[in-house]
Design a protein around this motif. Structure first.
Motif, PDB file in Angstrom:
ATOM      1  N   PRO A 121       0.825  -1.206   0.000  1.00  0.00           N
ATOM      2  CA  PRO A 121       0.000   0.000   0.000  1.00  0.00           C
ATOM      3  C   PRO A 121       0.865   1.264   0.000  1.00  0.00           C
ATOM      4  O   PRO A 121       2.023   1.218   0.394  1.00  0.00           O
ATOM      5  CB  PRO A 121      -0.812  -0.120   1.288  1.00  0.00           C
ATOM      6  CG  PRO A 121       0.040  -0.958   2.181  1.00  0.00           C
ATOM      7  CD  PRO A 121       0.734  -1.942   1.283  1.00  0.00           C
ATOM      8  N   THR A 122       0.278   2.383  -0.422  1.00  0.00           N
ATOM      9  CA  THR A 122       1.062   3.605  -0.602  1.00  0.00           C
ATOM     10  C   THR A 122       1.649   4.126   0.701  1.00  0.00           C
ATOM     11  O   THR A 122       2.656   4.838   0.688  1.00  0.00           O
ATOM     12  CB  THR A 122       0.199   4.699  -1.241  1.00  0.00           C
ATOM     13  OG1 THR A 122      -0.964   4.918  -0.422  1.00  0.00           O
ATOM     14  CG2 THR A 122      -0.246   4.299  -2.640  1.00  0.00           C
ATOM     15  N   TRP A 123       1.022   3.787   1.839  1.00  0.00           N
ATOM     16  CA  TRP A 123       1.511   4.303   3.120  1.00  0.00           C
ATOM     17  C   TRP A 123       2.664   3.486   3.688  1.00  0.00           C
ATOM     18  O   TRP A 123       3.208   3.822   4.743  1.00  0.00           O
ATOM     19  CB  TRP A 123       0.378   4.357   4.146  1.00  0.00           C
ATOM     20  CG  TRP A 123      -0.410   3.070   4.277  1.00  0.00           C
ATOM     21  CD1 TRP A 123      -1.596   2.778   3.700  1.00  0.00           C
ATOM     22  CD2 TRP A 123      -0.039   1.911   5.040  1.00  0.00           C
ATOM     23  NE1 TRP A 123      -2.018   1.523   4.045  1.00  0.00           N
ATOM     24  CE2 TRP A 123      -1.073   0.965   4.881  1.00  0.00           C
ATOM     25  CE3 TRP A 123       1.047   1.572   5.850  1.00  0.00           C
ATOM     26  CZ2 TRP A 123      -1.043  -0.297   5.475  1.00  0.00           C
ATOM     27  CZ3 TRP A 123       1.082   0.316   6.439  1.00  0.00           C
ATOM     28  CH2 TRP A 123       0.056  -0.599   6.257  1.00  0.00           C
ATOM     29  N   LEU A 124       3.053   2.399   2.999  1.00  0.00           N
ATOM     30  CA  LEU A 124       4.075   1.503   3.549  1.00  0.00           C
ATOM     31  C   LEU A 124       5.406   2.220   3.761  1.00  0.00           C
ATOM     32  O   LEU A 124       6.043   2.065   4.810  1.00  0.00           O
ATOM     33  CB  LEU A 124       4.264   0.313   2.611  1.00  0.00           C
ATOM     34  CG  LEU A 124       5.276  -0.747   3.072  1.00  0.00           C
ATOM     35  CD1 LEU A 124       4.844  -1.351   4.406  1.00  0.00           C
ATOM     36  CD2 LEU A 124       5.418  -1.843   2.011  1.00  0.00           C
ATOM     37  N   ILE A 125       5.829   3.033   2.775  1.00  0.00           N
ATOM     38  CA  ILE A 125       7.111   3.739   2.915  1.00  0.00           C
ATOM     39  C   ILE A 125       7.035   4.737   4.062  1.00  0.00           C
ATOM     40  O   ILE A 125       8.006   4.930   4.804  1.00  0.00           O
ATOM     41  CB  ILE A 125       7.474   4.460   1.601  1.00  0.00           C
ATOM     42  CG1 ILE A 125       7.494   3.472   0.441  1.00  0.00           C
ATOM     43  CG2 ILE A 125       8.824   5.143   1.724  1.00  0.00           C
ATOM     44  CD1 ILE A 125       7.757   4.126  -0.901  1.00  0.00           C
ATOM     45  N   VAL A 126       5.872   5.383   4.231  1.00  0.00           N
ATOM     46  CA  VAL A 126       5.694   6.318   5.341  1.00  0.00           C
ATOM     47  C   VAL A 126       5.848   5.591   6.675  1.00  0.00           C
ATOM     48  O   VAL A 126       6.502   6.089   7.600  1.00  0.00           O
ATOM     49  CB  VAL A 126       4.309   6.997   5.262  1.00  0.00           C
ATOM     50  CG1 VAL A 126       4.132   7.984   6.414  1.00  0.00           C
ATOM     51  CG2 VAL A 126       4.142   7.711   3.935  1.00  0.00           C
TER      52      VAL A 126
END
Length: 423
Positions: A301-306
């Protein structure tokens, strides 16, 4: 289309579009190098202060909270002067203004060499104002001049920020020793890279940007779009607030650490030189993380790096409480550098990614960095107050961990692939 509805991006771009020839390639390389030299100076004026903050405290005879104003004032200035940038761009032009920021930064650093507390703080305000304008201009310039390579250029831009901060953190203390213990001369030395960036950028500044007919605006400026992406409209946009919140929180934790980590290490018995080297070293993993982030923007998901960047920062700050002596600080600074490098790259990247064009990028950059940095300015000051009140670093670091959790929430919102002012 009316006379005032000139397509700004097409009219003012210094890099020819279409199939690039040799001249276009050379111009693109020159503009890219010039932008990166300017970016190199957008952290030096602040990062050079932290390693000699103890010397400044002794020299001025002030408390830790008062001395921390030298790193707090620039961050507040980043926010306050960001809101003036759109007006300056429309009057002077984007590329001309970028060159003037380097002249102002060099002048501010030079003023700090004057043997007067008033000059020290006045020069710091000028440095902060120059960096503030540069901060807002850079994403817009990258979106406009390198729209086809924006991800790569944003990664290089973030890398240049880290390299500038690393150089200042590593060499300010040795410079102080080389200047016979004069922290003023050590700080003043950092006007040199600003002057070099200015001289390299002069040919770009001298190129006339042209003017929009029947207006006071230049073609090399940020015009109002036909759907008017004004600050008022952005203030009602959830995407814009997510980007702004993430920018503000990651800046708060970054500048809080930049200001107080050397003092924290020195309180644990580390020498001033080693503390500066450790702070500088954290920029190396930061550079690696900043360069890696653009390649991972398709992660799901896009929030993984965050989430990963947040956990790395928490581990780095918490580790400082476990041990601030011996070899372990190198591990903590590695984790912290990776986390902060990824967070800064994400925050700056979201300004570009969440805007459909250069004009939207300029307005979103103004909001995110203006409001974000005004909030972030409380970081160094607040940590100094907590440290003075508790006579320790446990509570300040606990406060940073709480703020990092909030940073994840806003970053997760900003990571969603949407544009501002769009349903």
């Amino acid at each position: 289309m009316t006379q005032t509805d000139v397509p700004i991006d097409a009219a003012s771009s210094p890099i020819p579009r279409g199939r690039p020839g040799r001249g276009a390639a050379l111009l693109s390389a020159y503009v890219g190098i010039g932008l990166l030299l300017i970016a190199l100076n957008l952290r030096i004026g602040v990062a050079s202060v932290s390693p000699v903050l103890s010397s400044i405290r002794r020299g001025l005879g002030v408390s830790a909270s008062t001395a921390s104003l030298l790193t707090t004032i620039p961050v507040f200035a980043f926010g306050a002067f960001a809101f003036l940038t759109p007006v300056l761009i429309s009057r002077l032009g984007l590329h001309r203004l970028l060159g003037l920021t380097m002249a102002a930064a060099a002048a501010g650093i030079g003023i700090r060499m004057i043997d007067s507390p008033v000059a020290l703080f006045a020069g710091t305000v000028l440095v902060g104002a120059a960096i503030a304008v540069g901060n807002v201009c850079m994403p817009t310039a990258i979106k406009r001049d390198f729209a086809h390579r924006a991800g790569l250029m944003m990664g290089l831009y973030t890398t240049a920020l880290f390299v500038g901060g690393a150089l200042a953190a590593a060499f300010t203390v040795p410079l102080e020793a080389g200047f016979h213990g004069s922290w003023r001369d050590a700080l003043g030395f950092w006007a040199v890279p600003a002057v070099i960036a200015f001289l390299v950028w002069v040919p770009r500044m001298l190129r006339s940007p042209g003017r929009v007919p029947n207006t006071h605006r230049v073609l090399d400026g940020t015009a109002e779009l036909r759907d008017e992406p004004s600050l008022r409209r952005l203030l009602r946009d959830r995407v814009a607030w997510a980007v702004t919140g993430f920018m503000g929180l990651q800046s708060l934790t970054y500048y809080g650490g930049l200001t107080w980590i050397p003092t924290m290490l020195q309180d644990a018995g580390t020498s001033a030189h080693t503390a500066g080297v450790l702070l500088s070293y954290s920029s190396l993993p930061g550079v690696v993380a900043a360069l890696a982030v653009p390649a991972m923007h398709r992660a799901r998901p896009t929030w993984l790096i965050v989430a990963v960047s947040t956990l790395l920062c928490i581990a780095g700050f918490a580790g400082m409480l476990v041990s601030s002596t011996g070899e372990l600080p190198w591990l903590w600074m590695t984790l912290l550098g990776l986390g902060q490098g990824a967070a800064i790259a994400l925050a700056l990247g979201y300004i570009v990614q969440r805007a459909p064009d250069a004009q939207h990028t300029g307005h979103l950059s103004t909001m995110a960095q203006g409001i974000g940095y005004l909030f972030a300015g409380f970081g160094p000051l607040g940590l100094g107050v907590l440290h003075t009140a508790t006579d320790g670093w446990g509570i300040p670091i606990a406060a940073l961990v709480v703020l990092l959790l909030a940073q994840f929430v806003t970053g997760a919102g900003a990571s969603r692939e949407r544009h501002v002012l769009r349903p």
